[in-house]
Design a protein around this motif. Structure first.
Motif, PDB file in Angstrom:
ATOM      1  N   ALA A   1      -1.536   3.963 -10.207  1.00 37.09           N
ATOM      2  CA  ALA A   1      -2.314   4.845  -9.327  1.00 37.09           C
ATOM      3  C   ALA A   1      -1.515   5.291  -8.126  1.00 37.09           C
ATOM      4  O   ALA A   1      -0.718   4.551  -7.575  1.00 37.09           O
ATOM      5  CB  ALA A   1      -3.578   4.127  -8.853  1.00 37.09           C
ATOM      6  N   ALA A   2      -1.760   6.523  -7.734  1.00 37.29           N
ATOM      7  CA  ALA A   2      -1.185   7.056  -6.506  1.00 37.29           C
ATOM      8  C   ALA A   2      -2.124   8.114  -5.981  1.00 37.29           C
ATOM      9  O   ALA A   2      -2.736   8.840  -6.758  1.00 37.29           O
ATOM     10  CB  ALA A   2       0.195   7.650  -6.754  1.00 37.29           C
ATOM     11  N   PRO A   3      -2.265   8.254  -4.698  1.00 37.91           N
ATOM     12  CA  PRO A   3      -3.156   9.262  -4.154  1.00 37.91           C
ATOM     13  C   PRO A   3      -2.719  10.655  -4.560  1.00 37.91           C
ATOM     14  O   PRO A   3      -1.536  10.952  -4.612  1.00 37.91           O
ATOM     15  CB  PRO A   3      -3.055   9.057  -2.636  1.00 37.91           C
ATOM     16  N   VAL A   4      -3.676  11.492  -4.868  1.00 39.30           N
ATOM     17  CA  VAL A   4      -3.384  12.869  -5.256  1.00 39.30           C
ATOM     18  C   VAL A   4      -3.669  13.779  -4.076  1.00 39.30           C
ATOM     19  O   VAL A   4      -4.746  13.765  -3.501  1.00 39.30           O
ATOM     20  CB  VAL A   4      -4.257  13.287  -6.456  1.00 39.30           C
ATOM     21  N   GLU A   5      -2.718  14.597  -3.721  1.00 36.21           N
ATOM     22  CA  GLU A   5      -2.881  15.494  -2.590  1.00 36.21           C
ATOM     23  C   GLU A   5      -3.703  16.703  -2.995  1.00 36.21           C
ATOM     24  O   GLU A   5      -3.544  17.242  -4.091  1.00 36.21           O
ATOM     25  CB  GLU A   5      -1.530  15.972  -2.082  1.00 36.21           C
ATOM     26  N   GLU A   6      -4.566  17.118  -2.141  1.00 38.62           N
ATOM     27  CA  GLU A   6      -5.321  18.322  -2.388  1.00 38.62           C
ATOM     28  C   GLU A   6      -4.478  19.551  -2.084  1.00 38.62           C
ATOM     29  O   GLU A   6      -4.766  20.650  -2.544  1.00 38.62           O
ATOM     30  CB  GLU A   6      -6.593  18.326  -1.522  1.00 38.62           C
ATOM     31  N   LYS A   7      -3.451  19.373  -1.317  1.00 40.55           N
ATOM     32  CA  LYS A   7      -2.562  20.472  -0.983  1.00 40.55           C
ATOM     33  C   LYS A   7      -1.201  19.872  -0.742  1.00 40.55           C
ATOM     34  O   LYS A   7      -1.066  18.823  -0.129  1.00 40.55           O
ATOM     35  CB  LYS A   7      -3.064  21.184   0.282  1.00 40.55           C
ATOM     36  N   ALA A   8      -0.180  20.536  -1.249  1.00 36.93           N
ATOM     37  CA  ALA A   8       1.172  20.005  -1.091  1.00 36.93           C
ATOM     38  C   ALA A   8       1.500  19.876   0.377  1.00 36.93           C
ATOM     39  O   ALA A   8       1.217  20.758   1.174  1.00 36.93           O
ATOM     40  CB  ALA A   8       2.172  20.922  -1.782  1.00 36.93           C
ATOM     41  N   ALA A   9       2.140  18.774   0.723  1.00 35.82           N
ATOM     42  CA  ALA A   9       2.490  18.522   2.120  1.00 35.82           C
ATOM     43  C   ALA A   9       3.985  18.329   2.223  1.00 35.82           C
ATOM     44  O   ALA A   9       4.641  17.913   1.277  1.00 35.82           O
ATOM     45  CB  ALA A   9       1.775  17.282   2.623  1.00 35.82           C
TER      46      ALA A   9
ATOM     47  N   ASP B   1      -5.123   9.229   2.332  1.00 32.95           N
ATOM     48  CA  ASP B   1      -5.456   8.693   1.015  1.00 32.95           C
ATOM     49  C   ASP B   1      -4.544   7.497   0.784  1.00 32.95           C
ATOM     50  O   ASP B   1      -3.314   7.644   0.754  1.00 32.95           O
ATOM     51  CB  ASP B   1      -5.235   9.768  -0.047  1.00 32.95           C
ATOM     52  N   VAL B   2      -5.124   6.308   0.668  1.00 29.83           N
ATOM     53  CA  VAL B   2      -4.342   5.071   0.632  1.00 29.83           C
ATOM     54  C   VAL B   2      -4.678   4.298  -0.636  1.00 29.83           C
ATOM     55  O   VAL B   2      -5.855   4.162  -0.990  1.00 29.83           O
ATOM     56  CB  VAL B   2      -4.636   4.188   1.870  1.00 29.83           C
ATOM     57  N   THR B   3      -3.624   3.804  -1.314  1.00 26.82           N
ATOM     58  CA  THR B   3      -3.808   2.853  -2.404  1.00 26.82           C
ATOM     59  C   THR B   3      -3.309   1.497  -1.927  1.00 26.82           C
ATOM     60  O   THR B   3      -2.158   1.372  -1.513  1.00 26.82           O
ATOM     61  CB  THR B   3      -3.020   3.276  -3.653  1.00 26.82           C
ATOM     62  N   LEU B   4      -4.178   0.490  -1.969  1.00 24.79           N
ATOM     63  CA  LEU B   4      -3.872  -0.827  -1.425  1.00 24.79           C
ATOM     64  C   LEU B   4      -4.012  -1.887  -2.518  1.00 24.79           C
ATOM     65  O   LEU B   4      -5.016  -1.914  -3.233  1.00 24.79           O
ATOM     66  CB  LEU B   4      -4.825  -1.151  -0.269  1.00 24.79           C
ATOM     67  N   THR B   5      -2.998  -2.735  -2.632  1.00 19.76           N
ATOM     68  CA  THR B   5      -3.055  -3.897  -3.510  1.00 19.76           C
ATOM     69  C   THR B   5      -2.962  -5.133  -2.642  1.00 19.76           C
ATOM     70  O   THR B   5      -1.958  -5.328  -1.938  1.00 19.76           O
ATOM     71  CB  THR B   5      -1.913  -3.881  -4.537  1.00 19.76           C
TER      72      THR B   5
ATOM     73  N   CYS C   1       0.816  -1.203   0.000  1.00 22.69           N
ATOM     74  CA  CYS C   1       0.000   0.000   0.000  1.00 22.69           C
ATOM     75  C   CYS C   1       0.852   1.257   0.000  1.00 22.69           C
ATOM     76  O   CYS C   1       2.013   1.243   0.418  1.00 22.69           O
ATOM     77  CB  CYS C   1      -0.983   0.025   1.172  1.00 22.69           C
ATOM     78  N   THR C   2       0.264   2.320  -0.507  1.00 25.31           N
ATOM     79  CA  THR C   2       0.872   3.644  -0.495  1.00 25.31           C
ATOM     80  C   THR C   2      -0.036   4.559   0.309  1.00 25.31           C
ATOM     81  O   THR C   2      -1.244   4.615   0.066  1.00 25.31           O
ATOM     82  CB  THR C   2       1.021   4.186  -1.923  1.00 25.31           C
ATOM     83  N   VAL C   3       0.544   5.258   1.264  1.00 25.43           N
ATOM     84  CA  VAL C   3      -0.229   6.094   2.177  1.00 25.43           C
ATOM     85  C   VAL C   3       0.231   7.535   2.045  1.00 25.43           C
ATOM     86  O   VAL C   3       1.442   7.812   2.056  1.00 25.43           O
ATOM     87  CB  VAL C   3      -0.074   5.622   3.644  1.00 25.43           C
ATOM     88  N   ARG C   4      -0.696   8.465   1.882  1.00 26.02           N
ATOM     89  CA  ARG C   4      -0.352   9.885   1.837  1.00 26.02           C
ATOM     90  C   ARG C   4      -1.300  10.643   2.761  1.00 26.02           C
ATOM     91  O   ARG C   4      -2.507  10.403   2.749  1.00 26.02           O
ATOM     92  CB  ARG C   4      -0.439  10.430   0.420  1.00 26.02           C
TER      93      ARG C   4
END
Length: 684
Positions: free
Chosen positions: A246-254, A208-212, A183-186
């Protein structure tokens, strides 16, 4: 204002969770193919594991994880639910209770033995437990990576601002998601307020998490199972090609330090998603929602209710004093205020009594596990039936009745119910039935334990009583008196001492406890059909409505719930009844007791004496008093140790003028009246 200990709160909630798990397991015993029950037990184990890890109960979480894994395999259809599995998890549940109560104690190798039993129950495929408790994680459960299809999900969630203050750790949720697969977590920090407006205890980050993963959607839901009601959650399944990029898209840069990933994150465009289900929470007013939920149920320590009950009792005594002063005054305003305070204190008393009332279902539910274990131990087939579970009793009564009922249920199963072979031979069904019932009768609650077994062998009871010198050989006894002998100290008709009975201490404890509660015990037994033991217990031990009477120069209180009617006894009728002490009441003779003689007042009787007819069950007796003063709100005070053995009185109360009035023990007086009637009939 006191602050609740989070660990104490966890222990309370864990106890409720364990009770729910136990109830589910016992239901599952009779419906092994019920998927809803399997899911309910799994959710309970998952909640217990997650909460335990959150509050630092690592040993509990690690142990519970193995039971959770077993039920996860059951709900996925990998193994079947069996009675052996249910028994193994029930035994494991007892160890979970010990880990909750004493997390730092040395429990030896109990956990290892229980998990070995669990492993055998699921066909030997359960992972062997570690020697020492490890950090909580969810290892792979018999999965073949090559054989299973991987699914990709996009998970977006946010928790309420007060979630961390309430004990929810979002990092634990992220760890559980990682355990499901790659998974990818942002983190989205756009909602964080300026520093001068930031409260350090509030949470403003969403994820925002993408999980496989090879797991299905239900595994993701299980991660959020005990925070789902208060959070905002969106789960979307990603198509195969889009999942690769796929990767989560941030609504605001962090800042880089905020982003957390388990794999490299490539800033790509937002892929097309196929929505599966979204569970939004009303974010417009999360505080209002939280407050509304909190208002539905408030957890209050029992000792605070006891303290409040004491204060209400003192208020009732003060109100009685005020009423007495107002009745002797000609001040109309004082009388008006006194009547208003009397009304308010009465309403407050009634409200307080309702708060202390607890359904007997909380007591009866404990015996499902006991009957289940005794059935396995004795080899008998037992069905437990409960009736009247909504009947409410004072919480103090419930607490003190638990042990006596355990003895009575064990006695019914061991002495009463026959083995399956014996039951079939006598024309009965293979399964014996034990029925627990409760019903209210006036100011009493009657709790009955009934079985359809062999009944009480009266010859064995008499032989044992004579050999123990409880009665003289050949001494005449009524059937009720003979059956009451089983409550004598050390009395037992068991041929041998077993884990269940034979020592003769259980029934003695039952009688002492019931008498301490100002109750009585009735027994009915039919040979070959079974026995029924009924406990007559007062609804409350705190405040009762009483009838205040005068005998000689002393004042006494009779519980109003036991009073049937009041009659006048003239001096002529009193003289005519000397030597027989009976009064004719609607074509039936009712024995009566002269309290003036019983209490040895040494005073002459009033010209117009009164007879107060009281009853308990079907038995009635009259009490001759000099004067009926009126009703009285009676705050029950216990007797001193010096007077504990005075059977005629069950307690005392303080009157409005500060004097003390003794409360009559109705059960004892009725028994004394019936005994007097029996003696007179024998003599006549």
């Amino acid at each position: 204002m006191s602050t609740l200990d989070p660990v104490a709160v966890f222990r309370t909630e864990a106890a409720e969770c364990l009770e729910a798990i136990e109830a589910g397991l016992l239901d599952l015993t009779h419906q092994l193919d019920n998927k809803d029950l399997v899911d309910a037990v799994f959710r309970g184990l998952h909640t217990l594991k997650g909460s335990g890890a959150m509050f630092g109960f690592e040993a509990l979480a690690a142990f519970t994880h193995h039971c959770e894994t077993a039920f996860d395999r059951v709900r996925k259809g990998e193994v079947a639910a069996t009675s052996e599995l249910v028994a193994a998890v029930l035994a494991a549940q007892d160890h979970m209770r010990a880990l909750v109560d004493q997390p730092d104690a040395d429990h030896g190798d109990i956990g290892h033995k229980l998990l070995t039993q669990l492993q055998a129950a699921v066909g030997g495929r359960e992972a062997a437990p570690a020697a020492a408790p490890a950090a909580v994680s969810v290892p792979a459960i018999a999965r073949d990576a090559a054989a299973k299809k991987k699914n990709s999900w996009r998970i977006r969630f946010s928790l309420p601002a007060n979630s961390m203050a309430n004990g929810t750790n979002p990092l634990g949720l992220l760890d559980e998601l990682r355990d499901l697969g790659e998974c990818t977590v942002r983190a989205n920090t756009s909602a964080i307020p300026p520093l001068d407006a930031l409260a350090p205890t509030e949470l403003h980050i969403s994820w925002d998490v993408t999980l496989t993963s090879e797991q299905d959607r239900s595994a993701i839901d299980d991660v959020f199972i005990f925070v789902l009601d208060d959070m905002e959650l969106s789960v979307e399944e990603i198509s195969g090609q889009a999942a690769a990029t796929a990767a989560p898209v941030e609504e605001k840069a962090a800042p880089a330090s905020v982003a957390v990933s388990a794999a490299a994150v490539s800033p790509t465009a937002v892929p097309e998603f196929r929505p599966v289900e979204a569970v939004p929470a009303k974010r417009e007013a999360p505080a209002a929602v939280s407050q509304a939920k909190a208002a539905e149920n408030v957890r209050v320590p029992a000792e605070r209710l006891d303290e409040l009950m004491d204060r209400v009792g003192e208020l009732v005594i003060a109100q009685s004093r005020l009423s007495q002063l107002a009745s002797a005054s000609t001040d109309i305003a004082l009388r008006s205020v006194s009547e208003e305070i009397e009304r308010l204190s009465g309403e407050l008393r009634d409200t307080m009594m309702v708060l202390r009332m607890v359904p007997v279902a909380t007591l009866f539910s404990r015996f499902r596990r006991l009957v289940h274990d005794l059935a396995r131990e004795t080899g008998k087939v037992i069905e437990l039936v409960t009736e009247g579970e909504s009947t409410e009793v004072d919480k103090t009564v419930i607490e003190r009745l638990a042990d006596p009922l355990v003895h009575l249920v064990r006695n019914s199963i061991d002495h009463g119910l026959e083995t399956p072979a014996d039951r079939l031979a006598s024309g009965k069904t293979e399964a014996g039935t034990v029925t627990l019932s409760a019903r209210q009768a006036g100011g009493e609650v009657i709790i009955s334990i009934k079985d359809d077994g062999r009944g009480i062998n009266r010859e064995r009871v008499r032989a044992k009583a004579e050999s123990s010198r409880l009665i003289q050989p050949g001494q005449p006894l009524s059937d009720s008196e003979l059956l009451q002998l089983i409550f004598a100290p050390g009395f037992s008709t068991a041929a041998a001492i077993t884990n269940l009975s034979g020592r003769g201490v259980g029934m003695d404890v039952v009688k002492k406890t019931v008498e301490a509660l100002r109750g009585a015990i009735d027994i009915v037994s039919v040979p070959g059909q079974g026995s029924e033991v009924s406990l007559r217990i007062p609804l409350t031990l705190a405040i009762i409505d009483g009838l205040l009477v005068r005998v000689g120069s002393g004042r006494y209180v009779i519980p109003l719930s036991a009073v049937e009617e009041c009659l006048e006894l003239s001096l002529e009728e009193d003289l005519r009844s000397r030597g027989r002490s009976f009064i004719s009441l609607r074509d039936s003779l009712v024995p009566f007791l002269r309290l003036r003689d019983l209490f040895r007042t040494g005073t002459k009787p009033d010209v117009h004496q009164k007879v107060v007819v009281i009853s308990t069950g079907t038995e009635r007796v009259g009490l001759v008093v000099d004067q009926i003063i009126g009703d009285h709100q009676t705050v029950i005070k216990s007797m001193s140790k010096l007077h504990n053995n005075v059977a005629t009185f069950s307690g005392a109360t303080i009157l409005g003028d500060g004097s003390v009035a003794l409360i009559l023990d109705v059960g004892h007086l009725v028994a004394a009246g019936q005994q007097q009637e029996a003696q007179l009939r024998v003599a006549g």
